[in-house]
Design an enzyme around this catalytic site. Sequence first.
Site, PDB file in Angstrom:
ATOM      1  N   GLY A 135     -18.750  -2.435   0.915  1.00 40.71           N
ATOM      2  CA  GLY A 135     -18.852  -2.429  -0.717  1.00 40.71           C
ATOM      3  C   GLY A 135     -18.115  -1.214  -1.223  1.00 40.71           C
ATOM      4  CE1 TYR A 160      -3.164  -2.921   0.202  1.00 39.10           C
ATOM      5  CE2 TYR A 160      -3.292  -2.523   2.534  1.00 39.10           C
ATOM      6  CZ  TYR A 160      -3.698  -3.388   1.434  1.00 39.10           C
ATOM      7  OH  TYR A 160      -4.560  -4.319   1.542  1.00 39.10           O
TER       8      TYR A 160
END
Length: 345
Positions: free
Chosen positions: A236, A58
């Site tokens: 989501g 990341y």
Amino acid sequence: MERRTIGAAALDVGAIGLGCMPMSWGYTESQRSLDSSLRAVHTALDRGCSLLDTADMYGPFTNELLVGRVLKERRADAFVSTKCGLLVGEQHIVANGRPGYVKRACDASLRRLQTDRIDLYQLHRPDPEVPIEETWGAMAELVAAGKVRSLGLCAVGARAVRPARAARTERRPGGRARPRSRMHDGTLAQLERIQQVFPVSSVQAELSVWSPEPLEALLPWCESRGVGFLAAMPLGNGYLTGTLTPGQGFEPEDLRARHPRFTAEMMAANQPVVAGLRRIGARYGATPGQVALAWTLAQGRHVVPVPGTKKERWAAQNAKAVELTLTREDLAEIAALPPARGSWY
């Protein structure tokens, strides 16, 4: 906050974790702020969200550096989860599971995180060129060396399987047939192999109201073996919070700019899912996102949702979802919502 345990070693964590990736990688770059991100991490820890999930890729590397700034002050409050096994280039990401590399990656992560141990070290992706037993064996040696406390595997969906072969028919109670996803069959086979080398403490995979595939086989595998389950993207990618507008568009580096479910058409088509969560939340004074997290928590005592955020406000709101307990009727209402439209892969 309610506490949950991960794996046979009964590692103790808050019931909701914090995904740190959006602070450095994968989402809207223009909205990133180091100070804001640091406040979000501190807020999560203040509210009992002890599991901080990061990875060396990341940034790359910058996310671990950010988390390390917090750990320098509050190591005792945090359960540190990071990952190895992926290398990020200018236009590509490749897997590297060579034992020597895994050990060097661990040492580098320890330096960036400013700690002498990693609570949960996860294999981000298996290397197709290296037997997974060799990679896992090297990770097990890190446990023996005292650098790592436990090991986890990130699940990979079967993206390469053709749709016609990716599903087989299952029959639901009442005689209704539905296709059964086989997207985690490869991961299940890998788990059986590495479990013979060293115990698996956790599996991380996407699980949410609109991506429930792990409920079929992956979650039961974990539950039957006392393995923890880290639910990635339980909101989501932000869609289930109800704060995204169909057609709003995303910056080019935002992963949602290329996802089939985030086209304007599919975002509009999936609004009934958010509307159902909002309807349930209205009965409790809760947001759609909090209902989505409560649903994830309800899938088992071994499940720890890890919502990602880079904002203090959302970190506090996510943590509060642990106070919401959905009834059997609420869960049935969510189960009756229309399945999400649009291929996720």
